[in-house]
Design a protein around this motif. Structure first.
Motif, mmCIF file in Angstrom:
data_model
loop_
_atom_site.group_PDB
_atom_site.id
_atom_site.type_symbol
_atom_site.label_atom_id
_atom_site.label_comp_id
_atom_site.label_asym_id
_atom_site.label_seq_id
_atom_site.Cartn_x
_atom_site.Cartn_y
_atom_site.Cartn_z
ATOM 1 N N HIS A 1 -90.079 76.156 17.990
ATOM 2 C CA HIS A 1 -89.764 75.992 19.295
ATOM 3 C C HIS A 1 -90.972 76.532 20.314
ATOM 4 O O HIS A 1 -91.021 75.929 21.569
ATOM 5 N N ASP A 2 -91.932 76.888 19.587
ATOM 6 C CA ASP A 2 -93.199 77.541 20.599
ATOM 7 C C ASP A 2 -94.107 76.429 20.474
ATOM 8 O O ASP A 2 -94.623 76.042 19.445
ATOM 9 N N PRO A 3 -94.346 75.809 21.647
ATOM 10 C CA PRO A 3 -95.499 74.837 21.850
ATOM 11 C C PRO A 3 -96.787 75.083 21.245
ATOM 12 O O PRO A 3 -97.446 73.991 20.624
ATOM 13 N N VAL A 4 -97.257 76.071 21.224
ATOM 14 C CA VAL A 4 -98.598 76.446 20.638
ATOM 15 C C VAL A 4 -98.319 76.194 19.190
ATOM 16 O O VAL A 4 -99.228 76.121 18.605
ATOM 17 N N ALA A 5 -97.255 77.010 18.677
ATOM 18 C CA ALA A 5 -97.369 76.973 17.298
ATOM 19 C C ALA A 5 -97.007 75.394 16.585
ATOM 20 O O ALA A 5 -97.530 74.968 15.571
ATOM 21 N N VAL A 6 -96.240 74.611 17.544
ATOM 22 C CA VAL A 6 -96.355 73.083 17.232
ATOM 23 C C VAL A 6 -97.385 72.498 17.163
ATOM 24 O O VAL A 6 -97.886 71.514 16.257
ATOM 25 N N ALA A 7 -98.326 72.643 18.338
ATOM 26 C CA ALA A 7 -99.621 72.140 18.450
ATOM 27 C C ALA A 7 -100.586 72.342 17.536
ATOM 28 O O ALA A 7 -101.282 71.387 16.981
ATOM 29 N N HIS A 8 -100.656 73.550 17.027
ATOM 30 C CA HIS A 8 -101.584 73.951 16.048
ATOM 31 C C HIS A 8 -101.234 73.452 14.560
ATOM 32 O O HIS A 8 -102.078 73.220 13.935
ATOM 33 N N SER A 9 -100.019 73.501 14.485
ATOM 34 C CA SER A 9 -99.293 72.844 13.341
ATOM 35 C C SER A 9 -99.890 71.402 13.226
ATOM 36 O O SER A 9 -100.267 71.046 12.021
ATOM 37 N N HIS A 10 -99.652 70.617 14.133
ATOM 38 C CA HIS A 10 -100.038 69.355 14.099
ATOM 39 C C HIS A 10 -101.402 69.069 13.831
ATOM 40 O O HIS A 10 -102.175 68.265 12.718
ATOM 41 N N ALA A 11 -102.312 70.208 14.290
ATOM 42 C CA ALA A 11 -103.733 69.992 14.157
ATOM 43 C C ALA A 11 -104.194 70.343 12.577
ATOM 44 O O ALA A 11 -104.893 69.767 11.913
ATOM 45 N N VAL A 12 -103.364 71.415 12.171
ATOM 46 C CA VAL A 12 -103.703 71.840 10.702
ATOM 47 C C VAL A 12 -103.328 70.922 9.834
ATOM 48 O O VAL A 12 -103.791 70.587 8.641
#
Length: 276
Positions: free
Chosen positions: A106-117
């Protein structure tokens, strides 16, 4: 405070996040100064926190390899945090090219970085959702695309349940997820506890206070309470134990945290259960 280029728009970089603090403990670079300050405050009371996190990651990797060895190639990792080297999809897909992984955070940074990876990996995806609302996770299109609940799934709840207070009813959340799983599915779980920490409970409690101050309460449960999350699962040998004691592999890279002589590595519990 200068805003990093990788920080998603709309993220308040003045508010600490447990996933970014965890990233800092592991030596990652996707954390803000406010996260580093909170981590350093916690480490004033418990300097071995990075060692605990390394042991946690090493346990996760061994458990994922074990799951694949048992023929389980679907992974649902809830509370996955920010992807770092040797994450679930890398370990699982190295062991089986057919492995599918869905991360949930639920952390937006974790989600955004995961999408990039994960942008070019069609066998792995990320869901923005919260463990407190299992129905949203199970009904997400990402889970529907990659996870077949008619076959065994490895459910990972690694270092996440201790951020759910009793008022959140974490046992009900785990039970709801368990009911969605086919027989033969695995629960891979770690949890913080005062038991095993080489400090007095009073000193260790100061770390709990740091997390409470950043509005992310850390709930230290007993081994008996943690074992309750495995209701409906058969605990695999050696049971619920300190993380380095779960099927240790001394051939692992030392950076994985397999340093049994370090007392901090034995803090908290890890275990794997199989649904009958």
């Amino acid at each position: 405070m200068e805003r990093p280029a990788w920080a998603p728009p709309g993220i308040d970089i003045s508010v600490p996040s447990v996933s970014r603090i965890y990233d800092y403990y592991l030596g990652g670079s996707h954390n803000f100064e406010v996260d580093r300050q909170a981590a350093r405050r916690a480490m004033e009371f418990m300097p071995g926190l990075p060692k605990i996190m390394q042991a946690n990651r090493a346990f996760m990797r061994r458990a994922v390899r074990h799951a694949v060895a048992e023929g389980v190639t679907q992974f649902l990792d809830i509370g996955s945090g920010i992807p770092t080297f040797g994450n679930v999809h890398e370990i699982a897909q190295a062991a089986s090219p057919e492995a599918h992984v869905v991360y949930v955070d639920h952390d937006p940074v974790a989600v955004a970085h995961s999408h990039a990876v994960l942008a070019e990996d069609d066998r792995t995806d990320i869901v923005a959702a919260d463990l407190r609302r299992p129905k949203e996770i199970l009904a997400s299109p990402e889970v529907g695309r990659l996870i077949d609940f008619d076959r065994p799934v490895a459910l990972l709840l690694v270092a996440v349940l201790h951020f759910l207070e009793d008022a959140d009813d974490p046992y009900a959340a785990v039970a709801e997820l368990r009911e969605a799983l086919a027989p033969g599915s695995l629960l891979i779980l770690t949890h913080a506890s005062f038991e095993g920490i080489p400090l007095t409970e009073e000193v260790a409690g100061e770390v709990v206070g740091v997390y409470r101050d950043i509005r992310n309460p850390l709930v230290m449960r007993t081994g008996e309470q943690i074992r309750g999350f495995f209701d409906g699962f058969e605990l695999l040998e050696p049971g619920l134990v300190s993380m380095p004691d779960w099927r240790p592999d001394r051939s692992e890279d030392p950076q994985d945290g397999e340093t049994p002589e370090d007392p901090y590595a034995f803090s908290g519990y890890g275990g794997v259960g199989r649904k009958a």
